[in-house]
Design an enzyme around this catalytic site. Structure first.
Site, short mmCIF file in Angstrom:
data_model
loop_
_atom_site.label_atom_id
_atom_site.label_comp_id
_atom_site.label_asym_id
_atom_site.label_seq_id
_atom_site.Cartn_x
_atom_site.Cartn_y
_atom_site.Cartn_z
N HIS A 23 5.21 -4.34 24.04
CA HIS A 23 4.80 -4.86 25.34
C HIS A 23 5.42 -6.25 25.54
O HIS A 23 5.55 -7.03 24.59
CB HIS A 23 3.28 -5.03 25.39
N CYS A 58 -4.09 -4.06 23.27
CA CYS A 58 -2.73 -4.45 22.88
C CYS A 58 -2.06 -5.42 23.85
O CYS A 58 -1.23 -6.23 23.43
CB CYS A 58 -1.85 -3.22 22.68
C1 2RA Z 1 -1.83 0.58 27.23
N1 2RA Z 1 -3.18 -1.26 26.53
O1 2RA Z 1 -0.78 -0.02 26.99
C2 2RA Z 1 -3.11 0.15 26.66
C3 2RA Z 1 -3.37 0.86 25.38
N2 2RA Z 1 -4.50 0.37 24.68
O2 2RA Z 1 -1.89 1.56 27.95
#
Ligand code: 2RA
Length: 349
Positions: A254, A129
């Site tokens: 994110h 991600c």
């Molecule tokens: C996280 N990228 O954000 C990882 C999850 N796949 O922890």
């Protein structure tokens, strides 16, 4: 006939978003089979307005399946994706088990859709991600200017660590709520937050410079994923990448601050125009009006949001920008669904 789909890991955080996304696409698949661990078997979940009973993961559940999406831990994918592929399904896997295998393509439909067809093992991997939250926009800029280096700092949401991450953040926020003065003395937050869940330090009222597991020389697995996956998706095996991955007290979405260096001089307005016109990207870049993407405004949406686009003051070939992407949608379920739709279109042709 429309293809039969299996969703493996249907009851997880990404699985729930996947069912919402599938419910907005009525005409892609015939049967949709929901698969999960024996613990969750028998539960009923709603997809496309129908209640569907979850079945336990077993070889037979893949009989007659054309496309199987996997959103399960690495070890479960490593064991079961080949089983599904052997039984004739094309697997789209969102774990880290196959991403860097040479005979498994790592696909972002806006960047390298042609890779979907090169799948000798019948497995296609979906990126992590954090990579996915920036790579569509970075791919557009790479096409324009030729990318040579990325320096990345991530601001990652709790849901990247699954439902346990979300529950831990909410628990901690409840425990710190209303306690004025907290955060003024070393250790005072640690003293009240209770369990840390999947995080190595308190997340409420804090930032934590860690995601994933420890790899060589102090790098985290998450930081290496950003480097290795960006190189593979963009087809740039020697791309210079330095990432520092940080967890922040955001539930979902994110963010990344990116310093991107290119082969030729960049132009701020031109870069903004190219991003604004790119499929899957939304530019919000009016700092004079304090308009830029933030997780609170982006969560629940599909695109990669970009703002704060600036030409570096010290390098005419470099851009600095800020990106946000919903880590459960484009960062996981949506990209998986987009890949699966490319396969479904190929199978129904
Ligand atoms: C996280 N990228 O954000 C990882 C999850 N796949 O922890």
């Amino acid at each position: 006939d429309r293809p039969t789909l299996a969703v493996v890991g249907a009851t997880g955080a990404v699985g729930s978003v996947m069912l919402q996304i599938l419910s907005t696409r009525q005409d892609v698949y015939g049967e949709i089979r929901l698969v999960a661990s024996p613990r969750s078997a028998g539960r009923k979940l709603s997809v496309r307005g129908e209640e569907v009973e979850v079945v336990a993961l077993a070889p037979e559940v893949f009989d007659g399946v054309d496309v199987a999406m996997f959103d399960v831990p690495d070890a479960v994918s490593a064991e079961w994706a080949p089983v599904a592929a052997e039984r004739g399904a094309v697997v789209v896997d969102n774990s880290g088990a196959f991403r860097m295998d040479d005979d498994v393509p790592l696909v972002v439909p806006e960047v390298n859709p042609e890779q979907v067809r090169h799948r000798p093992r019948g497995i296609i991997a979906n990126p992590n991600c954090t990579t996915l939250s920036m790579i569509v926009a970075i791919g557009v800029l790479h096409e324009m200017y030729g990318l040579s280096e990325l320096v990345v700092a991530s601001y990652q949401a709790a849901s990247g660590a699954g439902q346990e991450g979300v529950d831990t953040l909410y628990d901690q926020l409840e425990r710190v709520a209303g306690k004025r003065g907290l955060g003024e003395r070393p250790g005072d937050i640690r003293g009240v937050v209770g369990g840390l869940g999947p995080f190595p330090a308190p997340l409420a009222l804090n930032v934590v410079p860690w995601a994933g597991s420890l790899k060589e020389d102090g790098w985290s697995s998450e930081e290496l994923k950003v480097r290795n996956e960006s190189r593979k998706i963009l087809g740039l095996p020697d791309l210079r990448v330095s990432a520092t991955c940080v967890r922040v007290p955001v539930v979902t979405t994110h963010s990344l601050a990116v310093h991107a260096v290119f082969d030729r001089d960049v132009d701020q307005r031109e870069a903004q125009a190219v991003l604004a016109g790119a499929p899957g990207v939304v530019l919000v870049d009016h700092p004079e009006a304090y308009e830029f993407p933030t997780p609170a405004d982006v969560v629940g949406t599909d695109p990669t949001w970009v703002g704060r686009v600036r030409r570096s003051l010290d390098d005419p070939r470099a851009l600095d920008l800020f990106l946000c992407g919903d880590n459960l949608r484009k960062g996981a379920a949506l990209n998986t669904a987009q890949i699966a739709e490319l396969v479904a279109a190929e199978l129904t042709r």
